[in-house]
Design an enzyme around this catalytic site. Sequence first.
Site, PDB file in Angstrom:
ATOM      1  N   SER B  19       1.070  -0.969  -0.165  1.00 33.55           N
ATOM      2  CA  SER B  19      -0.092  -0.183  -0.138  1.00 33.55           C
ATOM      3  C   SER B  19       0.712   1.600   0.011  1.00 33.55           C
ATOM      4  O   SER B  19       2.346   1.357  -1.084  1.00 33.55           O
ATOM      5  CB  SER B  19      -0.927  -0.294   1.065  1.00 33.55           C
ATOM      6  OG  SER B  19      -2.053   0.518   1.537  1.00 33.55           O
ATOM      7  N   HIS B  46      -2.552  -0.442  -3.554  1.00 37.65           N
ATOM      8  CA  HIS B  46      -3.854  -0.036  -3.641  1.00 37.65           C
ATOM      9  C   HIS B  46      -3.144   1.798  -4.113  1.00 37.65           C
ATOM     10  O   HIS B  46      -1.810   2.140  -3.954  1.00 37.65           O
ATOM     11  CB  HIS B  46      -3.844   0.381  -2.074  1.00 37.65           C
ATOM     12  CG  HIS B  46      -4.167  -1.047  -0.562  1.00 37.65           C
ATOM     13  ND1 HIS B  46      -3.927  -1.103   0.156  1.00 37.65           N
ATOM     14  CD2 HIS B  46      -4.470  -1.944  -1.536  1.00 37.65           C
ATOM     15  CE1 HIS B  46      -4.647  -2.176   0.354  1.00 37.65           C
ATOM     16  NE2 HIS B  46      -5.260  -3.121  -0.440  1.00 37.65           N
ATOM     17  N   ASP B 139      -4.399  -4.902   5.763  1.00 36.17           N
ATOM     18  CA  ASP B 139      -5.105  -5.617   4.356  1.00 36.17           C
ATOM     19  C   ASP B 139      -4.055  -6.335   4.179  1.00 36.17           C
ATOM     20  O   ASP B 139      -2.285  -5.791   3.942  1.00 36.17           O
ATOM     21  CB  ASP B 139      -4.973  -4.942   3.041  1.00 36.17           C
ATOM     22  CG  ASP B 139      -5.598  -5.797   1.661  1.00 36.17           C
ATOM     23  OD1 ASP B 139      -6.203  -7.014   1.987  1.00 36.17           O
ATOM     24  OD2 ASP B 139      -6.341  -5.255   0.601  1.00 36.17           O
TER      25      ASP B 139
END
Lengths: 278, 198
Positions: B19, B46, B139
């Site tokens: 991310s 992401h 995540d």
Amino acid sequence: MSDADDQAFDIELKLLVDAIFLRYHYDFRGYAQASLKRRLTVARDRFGCRSLSQLQDKVLHDPATFPALLDYLTVQVSEMFRDPAYFLALREKIVPLLRTYPSLKFWVAGCSTGEEVYSLAILLREEGLLSRSLIYATDINSHALAKAEAGVFEIDRIPGFTENHRRSGARSSLSDYYTAAYGRAVFDKSLRKHIVFSDHSLATDSVFAEVQLVSCRNVLIYFNRELQDRAVGLFHEALCRKGFLGIGSKESLRFSRHAGSFVDRVREDRIYQKADQP
Amino acid sequence: MIALPGNIENIDGIVIGASAGGVEAMSAILPALPARLRAAVFVVLHLPRERPSLLVDIFSHKCALPVREAQDKEPVEPGTIYFAPPDYHLLLDAGPSLSLSADELVHYSRPSIDVLFESAADQYGARLLGIILTGGNRDGAAGLAAVRRRGGVTLVQEPGEAQVPLMPESALKEGPVDFVLPLERIAALLRTLAGRME
Ligand SMILES: C[S@@+](CC[C@H](N)C(=O)[O-])C[C@H]1O[C@@H](n2cnc3c(N)ncnc32)[C@H](O)[C@@H]1O
């Protein structure tokens, strides 16, 4: 969860999907497995079940369970003028070709809560075609269809819709088509007059009309290849000679059995045209 | 030298999640993958959802392997790097083939790392290597645990070195992993891996 549980899950998934088909005639047997598995895992937990077998028991014996489960099995994510470039391409490259028809029929397959249908209706109104158009809007989720028929959306979604609409080459303001009241936007009944909503499954039902354009976006991704082939076969059958098919921006006919029956019309926006038979 | 687990010779799939800080981290490791790699590589990074992905352009120039944005139903080709498109989950299905979904966000993210890793673990089992890099989000932790449960190899970027340590830290909290390494040594490991897999 252990490895053995993972294997049991796959067996239970197959049994549950068979049970749903036998009992309710909704056919999820041809859905893409990996995402179906994820949605069923979420459903199992929400329904407070230890396993899919337990969920199956509920589905078969408690009549309230299946309609609720259907909301987990199908995905109701939508937006008005989602992917504005697609609607811009319809407007600039397809609408001029549609003008030659004295009357027009459209099919929005997998219309969910109606965002895509109203977008199409507004675009047709802006281009002066709506008065001679009829749009069939179909889905298997009756909750979603009821919302679509009502044509009412949360007001906080409107700024996003308005921006998408603008980027689709709008010739008017989105606010011309709804009235705001009590935190909701109620779309104009005069759009609704040109739309027929109905329950129709791409997995089990057949073609019901001849149309000039099918728009089926973000539905084929939920199907495995065989079911995709069935659905695209229906579209091919429904389309008039040289009719158009629009699909989602990350979907493709490249891996379909019917790839040869369509030609690219607007490649980057996934708009195809029915090929002339050789 | 790093001691390698036995099954690392048989890796057919590599899943990577990152991310915040992920583009830089990927830039340190994806170019290390040599052209002769047999495994297919799947990446979730992401990114802002509404922007078209520039990742393919950025990484095509840097990598020896072909780089593509994943397309729904595309059969997986060995030695190819696939990026999840923005605003879609990327999953693996039987074949293996690529599968996309527009389901709800997971950990505020679509694409989600958990979704990719869990479905990849189903398809590849012990033939999978899972890598979690920098990020400010949880995540990937459950996804990496699924890789481990199916007998795959697990690797986490050393949190102390990560631009944002939360994601690697969360992955480590879920259970033991095979490797915790700084980026430079992850790249070195991937190079040796490729050599062994020929
Ligand atoms: C993600 S929504 C897509 C909504 C809209 N087309 C769009 O792109 O914004 C997918 C829709 O497909 C519907 N669907 C799923 N299976 C179907 C089937 N077998 N036949 C018709 N519609 C189906 C779901 O109920 C859901 O409303």
